[in-house]
Design an enzyme around this catalytic site. Structure first.
Site, PDB file in Angstrom:
ATOM      1  CE1 TYR A   1     -27.005  14.765  11.071  1.00 18.69           C
ATOM      2  CE2 TYR A   1     -25.543  16.656  10.828  1.00 18.69           C
ATOM      3  CZ  TYR A   1     -26.696  15.971  10.473  1.00 18.69           C
ATOM      4  OH  TYR A   1     -27.522  16.493   9.520  1.00 18.69           O
TER       5      TYR A   1
ATOM      6  CG  ASP B   1       3.380  -9.704   5.115  1.00 19.63           C
ATOM      7  OD1 ASP B   1       3.884 -10.555   5.882  1.00 19.63           O
ATOM      8  OD2 ASP B   1       2.171  -9.465   5.072  1.00 19.63           O
TER       9      ASP B   1
ATOM     10  N   GLY C   1       0.806  -1.220   0.000  1.00 17.54           N
ATOM     11  CA  GLY C   1       0.000   0.000   0.000  1.00 17.54           C
ATOM     12  C   GLY C   1       0.839   1.270   0.000  1.00 17.54           C
TER      13      GLY C   1
ATOM     14  NE  ARG D   1      -2.216  -4.422  -1.164  1.00 27.19           N
ATOM     15  CZ  ARG D   1      -1.879  -3.845  -0.003  1.00 27.19           C
ATOM     16  NH1 ARG D   1      -1.133  -4.505   0.853  1.00 27.19           N
ATOM     17  NH2 ARG D   1      -2.288  -2.630   0.290  1.00 27.19           N
TER      18      ARG D   1
ATOM     19  CE  LYS E   1       4.527   0.181   2.480  1.00 29.46           C
ATOM     20  NZ  LYS E   1       3.696  -0.622   1.583  1.00 29.46           N
ATOM     21  CB  THR E   2       3.444   0.346   7.101  1.00 28.09           C
ATOM     22  OG1 THR E   2       2.069   0.310   7.512  1.00 28.09           O
ATOM     23  CG2 THR E   2       4.273   0.198   8.360  1.00 28.09           C
ATOM     24  CB  ILE E   3       0.013   4.896   6.566  1.00 27.39           C
ATOM     25  CG1 ILE E   3      -1.071   3.871   6.260  1.00 27.39           C
ATOM     26  CG2 ILE E   3       0.517   5.535   5.283  1.00 27.39           C
ATOM     27  CD1 ILE E   3      -2.380   4.515   5.782  1.00 27.39           C
ATOM     28  CG  ASP E   4      -1.514   0.097   8.933  1.00 28.24           C
ATOM     29  OD1 ASP E   4      -2.100   1.083   8.425  1.00 28.24           O
ATOM     30  OD2 ASP E   4      -1.842  -1.076   8.698  1.00 28.24           O
TER      31      ASP E   4
END
Lengths: 545, 545
Positions: free
Chosen positions: A240, A173, A78, A142, A199-202
């Site tokens: 809301y 991974d 991603g 991927r 790398k990963t935004i998570d």
């Protein structure tokens, strides 16, 4: 990409600052630190060639002669803001080492390595992607490189191209894949250095060697901008309840970071839900209890953050998903043969325990369908396709109706679902991500130049001023452990989860009860690139604590 | 609001520039332009006291003595970035006119006027909301002031408080209300000036006197940031079709502005769909035709913009909604008595023509439910609750399946729904909206000081440099026309719709075919407050053309 906005053009000219050590590559020297032999024998068996490699640090040395390098780079998985700057860093460092160095970009992810499809990344290409978001310079994908045929295809490619280095920009991974590929290359005598970039935004690719993965900073700020705006809107309209789902599958770092940036009324942290073995009913109960408390104060609005991985961390749903993962893997032929949804449903139910079936059938039809959708290439449920925010809204509505009938709840409930997702993965990277990524590209180049393989490009001391950031090469092997996936033992990089005992979570835990009742909303606003440093050079909170 | 982010604090200190004429209020004088008698006799009957008022412009005059003014302000309807700056402008202008002037804020919209609930807006209050998003300083609401009892309650409030002026910050409906209230006050001899301020992110409150409503600039830039990021992500991942719904009920200005800022593959403009009397089937056909064309080029991704009002502009659906609006109004008691959804459905169907019933039944159940949901206080379908993006995805999926069976379509279709909504209404206002709103507050103050009533605060020549912006007061009456609403003839402000013959739409029309096939994606990025003027002082495109 043909068109550029004025801001994109402006950002093309931004020159990221470099750590002191990386400012002159002609005098940099590698230190091979004392190697530590790790004890995991199962891992050693898988990595006989690379398991005992030392950590590499850098220091100023003597001026040296350098030869041109030929390096291939690939983007895997991603998008994360800053990927283009890793490549720009690679390019600038390679050219600094020797003007005749060449950088190739493999197209559309690891598949480009298998098929040997690449383009040369010239100055002209690089210069149109500096400090830009997205992974569109060379695309991503991927595909994994793990079967013997795939490993061989990769070998053929790097040999055909005579690559000195192969840089894999990816998440846990993909970096595991990099370690496997490095080991394989060593075994078959291929000299190409395989280097990973975290790398990963998570934010779950983090450990004693990685302060933070790139992309997390920008993504969390983009989501926090949106959440902050919605908080302001909730407080203004006063009618809301916004249920905002955020990206973050295994770990809730994004939700926690955004929470501390914005102060919403309720935030779920998947790790806590898992640790407390909370059920779906309990989650719904937490929400309705808050809504009732606020209704008593005549507050009929609020904002709730939901990490996309929450659904998996809920005790009975997590178990169900794991069972479904296994079922869909081991019974895949049988299940794929069933074309009618009902037949598929019935077959699945016949394979579940009665408790599992009960959980499955208690979910709304749409969610059941979402749970049975195609897996990703790693065999995981595509959690981002499960609309947890809508599931919770349905269940909360039902529960509030009951509470109203019992006279306990007297408010009005207008829910609004929202997903903070794709827009966070490809935004213009923050100054922090621009600088961090650019430096990661430099470090990766140095590791290729050092001739080592199976290493991750790392920078430590990120919380300090840039000049003092500390470049390192860390054997990926050092980050691996054995996990069961799709019924097989696999070596994978340990995911970094939210530490429920750590200071960052504790800071949140100390204020969250207050946030439920007293609106302490905070609006971080859009990422700023120019202006006072306290607006433009802002690091992630989770890095600073 | 207790917490502030660093950017919020920074923005508190931002000083909006003023048009030259407004820089010294002690020497400003009003010109009463020659009045034009309009011919609409139905309107004249409704506005006997105010129908012949002249336009007011301003010029430098002699220094004058001023007396303190007491003014009440109210925020009406949906949030729009900049509302707080109108109030800050009112405050600063009032204090400049006389330090003893007083500004009151009515709480939670026009209801605050009816109930006479207000707070004094002191310097301390104002100073914590300068250049901030949201309407949370005093809240907002959608109550209308139109029945005799409501008009009387409003009169009592302004008399009790001895207000010289009442400033109503709102959209077309709220400004129509302002005109009615002004007429009523004149008729009963109340001297309070009623002044409107043109607010709406939708951009449909625009005419020969109003260059643009405030909030549109910021909202369109916030949506364009999100869309631009998603375009980048689509181009990088190459596997999703994003269906992005945008706010904009009657008019598609936001969609058109965002389209020209970002260049997505397909954009629906409700006005065009209505003019061409396009059916739902045709809309779906437009999308699938593009998807098939792109699939032939091996492009299985893209971005489609959908204004939230699209659903109403589709020929047969629009007619259906109008019929439902009338049915739910005239049969409301009967329908509200039916508690079971199916009974409600059946009763509704029994009242439809066979064509209408066919259209109604062809819609997915969720959409039918959404169409029967509660109306807003103006009797309109709550279009924002209709998930048009999801309806289109369902229908496109079905059609692609058919095309695949026929061998016409050979791609893969992974749709992602998205709604750009609430986060655009309460973001930190752009420099343009900060300046425009601040000046609108000044003009409103001058109109109160002039003693006129039923006027709108306006600034012309907004496309020119700020110094030359031209303050004006325009009788709201001049913007009114008679329309049928809920079966009654009502005077309303003409909504400004996208002009399909205008240069702005034509610019889009000249490139849109190209956009379908050749990705010309553009990423405007986040709103910038500091830095080069071409990034920070950017006006809406639709203002410049």
């Amino acid at each position: 990409m043909i068109s550029f906005s004025p801001l994109q053009i402006h950002r093309l000219k931004y020159q990221p600052q470099l750590p002191l050590l990386l400012q002159d590559l002609s005098v940099i020297a590698a230190n091979f630190e004392k190697s530590i032999c790790l004890s995991d024998s199962a891992l050693q068996e898988q990595f006989p060639q690379t398991f005992q490699q030392p950590i590499i640090t850098f220091r100023r040395g003597n001026k040296k002669e350098a030869t041109p390098l030929k390096v291939g780079v690939v983007l895997s998985g991603g998008q994360a803001p800053g990927g283009h700057n890793v490549i720009a860093g690679l390019f600038d460092a390679l050219k600094q080492i020797h003007p005749e160095s060449i950088l190739l970009g493999f197209l559309d992810g690891p598949l480009g390595i298998l098929k040997n499809t690449s383009i040369e990344l010239t100055k002209m290409v690089i210069d149109s992607y500096r400090n830009q978001g997205g992974f569109d310079m060379i695309g991503s994908g991927r595909t994994k490189i793990e079967t013997p045929a795939q490993l061989e295809a990769a070998m053929l490619t790097v040999q055909t191209l005579a690559l000195d280095g192969l840089v894999i920009i990816g998440g846990d991974d993909s970096n595991t894949n990099a370690a496997i590929l490095a080991e394989y290359f060593k075994q078959v005598g291929v000299k190409t250095s395989v280097i990973g970039v975290p790398k990963t935004i998570d934010g779950d690719l983090k450990n004693e060697f990685i302060d933070i993965s790139f992309g997390f900073d920008t993504a969390s700020k983009i989501y926090a901008e949106c959440i902050g705006n919605i908080l302001k809107d909730a407080l203004s309209a006063k009618k809301y309840y916004h249920f905002i789902k955020l990206m973050g599958r295994s770990a809730s770092h994004l939700a926690l970071e955004c929470a501390l940036l914005t102060h919403p009324n309720l935030v779920f942290i998947s790790e806590e839900v898992a640790e407390k073995k909370q059920t779906l009913q309990e989650i719904v109960g937490q929400i309705t209890t808050m809504i009732c408390k606020r209704a008593e104060k005549n507050l009929h609005y609020g904002v709730i953050l939901i990490p996309e991985g929450l659904i998996e961390s809920i005790s009975e749903i997590g178990a169900l998903i794991q069972k479904l993962n296994e079922l869909l893997f081991s019974h895949s032929e049988k299940i794929e043969g069933l074309l009618i949804t009902e037949e598929k449903d019935n077959y699945i139910i016949s394979q579940l325990t009665s408790n599992e079936a009960k959980t499955f059938l208690a979910l709304p039809k749409e969610v059941r369908d979402q749970l049975l959708l195609e897996r990703d290439s790693h065999g995981n449920v595509q959690v981002s396709k499960i609309e947890t925010e809508r599931l919770l809204i349905k269940l909360v509505e039902k529960e509030l109706k009951r509470l109203k009938q019992e006279g306990i709840y007297k408010g009005t409930f207008s829910p609004q679902p929202q997903f903070c997702g794709y827009e966070g993965r490809s935004g213009l990277p923050s100054n922090f991500d621009c600088q961090y990524c650019y430096a990661l590209g430099f470090v990766a180049t140095l590791l290729v130049q050092s001739g080592v393989t199976g290493y991750m490009s790392c920078l430590k001391k990120l919380s300090e001023p840039i000049e003092r950031w500390s470049p390192m090469g860390v054997p990926i092997y050092r980050m691996l452990q054995i996990e069961k996936r799709q019924g097989k033992q696999k070596s994978v990089i340990r995911k970094f989860l939210v530490d429920l005992q750590g200071p960052f979570f504790k800071q949140y835990a100390s204020v969250r009860d207050q946030w439920q009742i007293t609106d302490d909303y905070r609006s971080p606003g859009p990422i700023q690139f120019e202006g006072p440093k306290n607006l433009t050079e802002v690091k992630p909170l989770s890095l600073l604590l």
